[in-house]
Design a protein around this motif. Structure first.
Motif, PDB file in Angstrom:
ATOM      1  N   UNK A   1       0.837  -1.187   0.000  1.00 28.77           N
ATOM      2  CA  UNK A   1       0.000   0.000   0.000  1.00 28.77           C
ATOM      3  C   UNK A   1       0.884   1.254   0.000  1.00 28.77           C
ATOM      4  N   UNK A   2       0.516   2.188  -0.876  1.00 34.33           N
ATOM      5  CA  UNK A   2       1.282   3.413  -1.054  1.00 34.33           C
ATOM      6  C   UNK A   2       0.388   4.624  -0.820  1.00 34.33           C
ATOM      7  N   UNK A   3       0.925   5.655  -0.200  1.00 37.64           N
ATOM      8  CA  UNK A   3       0.194   6.907  -0.189  1.00 37.64           C
ATOM      9  C   UNK A   3       0.752   7.820  -1.281  1.00 37.64           C
ATOM     10  N   UNK A   4      -0.067   8.777  -1.662  1.00 37.83           N
ATOM     11  CA  UNK A   4       0.242   9.620  -2.805  1.00 37.83           C
ATOM     12  C   UNK A   4      -0.332  11.007  -2.587  1.00 37.83           C
ATOM     13  N   UNK A   5       0.398  12.005  -3.052  1.00 39.63           N
ATOM     14  CA  UNK A   5      -0.031  13.384  -2.861  1.00 39.63           C
ATOM     15  C   UNK A   5      -0.319  14.069  -4.186  1.00 39.63           C
ATOM     16  N   UNK A   6      -1.359  14.919  -4.149  1.00 40.89           N
ATOM     17  CA  UNK A   6      -1.587  15.898  -5.210  1.00 40.89           C
ATOM     18  C   UNK A   6      -1.962  15.275  -6.541  1.00 40.89           C
ATOM     19  N   UNK A   7      -2.741  14.192  -6.494  1.00 37.42           N
ATOM     20  CA  UNK A   7      -3.261  13.630  -7.726  1.00 37.42           C
ATOM     21  C   UNK A   7      -4.586  14.273  -8.100  1.00 37.42           C
ATOM     22  N   UNK A   8      -5.247  13.674  -9.096  1.00 36.67           N
ATOM     23  CA  UNK A   8      -6.521  14.232  -9.535  1.00 36.67           C
ATOM     24  C   UNK A   8      -7.338  13.171 -10.242  1.00 36.67           C
ATOM     25  N   UNK A   9      -8.623  13.411 -10.302  1.00 30.95           N
ATOM     26  CA  UNK A   9      -9.515  12.534 -11.054  1.00 30.95           C
ATOM     27  C   UNK A   9      -9.528  12.947 -12.519  1.00 30.95           C
ATOM     28  N   UNK A  10      -9.521  11.946 -13.381  1.00 32.20           N
ATOM     29  CA  UNK A  10      -9.736  12.142 -14.815  1.00 32.20           C
ATOM     30  C   UNK A  10     -10.916  11.253 -15.164  1.00 32.20           C
ATOM     31  N   UNK A  11     -12.100  11.836 -15.170  1.00 28.01           N
ATOM     32  CA  UNK A  11     -13.296  11.033 -15.295  1.00 28.01           C
ATOM     33  C   UNK A  11     -13.441  10.167 -14.062  1.00 28.01           C
ATOM     34  N   UNK A  12     -13.611   8.885 -14.257  1.00 29.94           N
ATOM     35  CA  UNK A  12     -13.755   7.961 -13.139  1.00 29.94           C
ATOM     36  C   UNK A  12     -12.419   7.437 -12.632  1.00 29.94           C
ATOM     37  N   UNK A  13     -11.338   7.766 -13.328  1.00 31.79           N
ATOM     38  CA  UNK A  13     -10.019   7.274 -12.953  1.00 31.79           C
ATOM     39  C   UNK A  13      -9.299   8.298 -12.090  1.00 31.79           C
ATOM     40  N   UNK A  14      -8.574   7.796 -11.094  1.00 28.23           N
ATOM     41  CA  UNK A  14      -7.757   8.685 -10.274  1.00 28.23           C
ATOM     42  C   UNK A  14      -6.313   8.562 -10.716  1.00 28.23           C
ATOM     43  N   UNK A  15      -5.696   9.687 -11.046  1.00 29.54           N
ATOM     44  CA  UNK A  15      -4.315   9.734 -11.516  1.00 29.54           C
ATOM     45  C   UNK A  15      -3.433  10.244 -10.388  1.00 29.54           C
ATOM     46  N   UNK A  16      -2.467   9.428  -9.991  1.00 28.28           N
ATOM     47  CA  UNK A  16      -1.605   9.802  -8.888  1.00 28.28           C
ATOM     48  C   UNK A  16      -0.713  10.977  -9.201  1.00 28.28           C
ATOM     49  N   UNK A  17      -0.397  11.765  -8.175  1.00 29.23           N
ATOM     50  CA  UNK A  17       0.545  12.851  -8.302  1.00 29.23           C
ATOM     51  C   UNK A  17       1.966  12.340  -8.307  1.00 29.23           C
ATOM     52  N   UNK A  18       2.943  13.246  -8.371  1.00 28.72           N
ATOM     53  CA  UNK A  18       4.347  12.836  -8.520  1.00 28.72           C
ATOM     54  C   UNK A  18       5.003  12.291  -7.248  1.00 28.72           C
ATOM     55  N   UNK A  19       4.388  12.476  -6.100  1.00 26.89           N
ATOM     56  CA  UNK A  19       5.031  12.079  -4.842  1.00 26.89           C
ATOM     57  C   UNK A  19       4.460  10.766  -4.331  1.00 26.89           C
ATOM     58  N   UNK A  20       5.340   9.808  -4.110  1.00 25.31           N
ATOM     59  CA  UNK A  20       4.962   8.471  -3.625  1.00 25.31           C
ATOM     60  C   UNK A  20       5.823   8.097  -2.425  1.00 25.31           C
ATOM     61  N   UNK A  21       5.243   7.339  -1.512  1.00 24.66           N
ATOM     62  CA  UNK A  21       6.031   6.751  -0.446  1.00 24.66           C
ATOM     63  C   UNK A  21       6.662   5.457  -0.905  1.00 24.66           C
ATOM     64  N   UNK A  22       7.357   4.784   0.030  1.00 26.50           N
ATOM     65  CA  UNK A  22       8.048   3.532  -0.313  1.00 26.50           C
ATOM     66  C   UNK A  22       7.123   2.324  -0.203  1.00 26.50           C
ATOM     67  N   UNK A  23       5.972   2.531   0.408  1.00 32.43           N
ATOM     68  CA  UNK A  23       4.994   1.460   0.521  1.00 32.43           C
ATOM     69  C   UNK A  23       5.108   0.695   1.828  1.00 32.43           C
ATOM     70  N   UNK A  24       4.000   0.075   2.217  1.00 27.39           N
ATOM     71  CA  UNK A  24       3.963  -0.790   3.390  1.00 27.39           C
ATOM     72  C   UNK A  24       3.191  -2.055   3.026  1.00 27.39           C
ATOM     73  N   UNK A  25       3.754  -3.204   3.382  1.00 23.26           N
ATOM     74  CA  UNK A  25       3.175  -4.486   2.980  1.00 23.26           C
ATOM     75  C   UNK A  25       2.019  -4.872   3.891  1.00 23.26           C
ATOM     76  N   UNK A  26       0.909  -5.238   3.278  1.00 24.39           N
ATOM     77  CA  UNK A  26      -0.243  -5.788   3.994  1.00 24.39           C
ATOM     78  C   UNK A  26      -0.472  -7.201   3.469  1.00 24.39           C
ATOM     79  N   UNK A  27      -0.491  -8.165   4.377  1.00 23.87           N
ATOM     80  CA  UNK A  27      -0.724  -9.557   4.008  1.00 23.87           C
ATOM     81  C   UNK A  27      -1.896 -10.094   4.819  1.00 23.87           C
TER      82      UNK A  27
END
Length: 123
Positions: free
Chosen positions: A94-120
């Motif tokens: 799972x990743x968090x993301x900043x400053x993205x936007x919707x394009x129609x029904x799709x969400x487009x992530x912004x340029x900033x991403x974390x390194x992620x955290x594993x969920x099992x």
């Protein structure tokens, strides 16, 4: 770009809960719309949840609707993802993301991403 650090992942049985956190650097967090994505092994990254900068609106992907809750604390530069009634299909990084936007029904992530955290999630 803002730096993002996720935490809170782990191993949980089906039906259990986890709360993910994402801490952002800098002073601009309160102006960013934030989102969570996930990527399962062998699959493309997919959008999970979104929250506006002032937390007045949240949107969820259909597959987590009613089970996951996104929230934020701008005083702590942190966005959360409360995950309840977890299923094995929720297993992913799972990743968090900043400053993205919707394009129609799709969400487009912004340029900033974390390194992620594993969920099992085990059955």
């Amino acid at each position: 770009q803002v730096q993002l650090v996720e935490s809170g992942g782990g191993l949980v049985q089906a039906g259990g809960s986890l709360r993910l956190s994402c801490v952002a650097s800098g002073d601009a967090f309160a102006s960013y719309n934030m989102a969570w994505f996930r990527q399962a092994p062998g699959k493309e990254r997919e959008w999970v949840a979104y929250i506006t900068w002032g937390a007045w609106r949240q949107y969820y992907a259909d597959f987590v609707q009613g089970r996951f809750t996104i929230s934020r604390d701008n005083a702590k530069n942190t966005v959360y993802l409360q995950m309840d009634s977890l299923k094995p299909d929720d297993t992913a990084v799972y990743y968090c993301n900043a400053d993205g936007h919707f394009r129609g029904a799709d969400y487009i992530g912004g340029p900033s991403w974390g390194q992620g955290t594993q969920v099992t999630v085990t059955s």
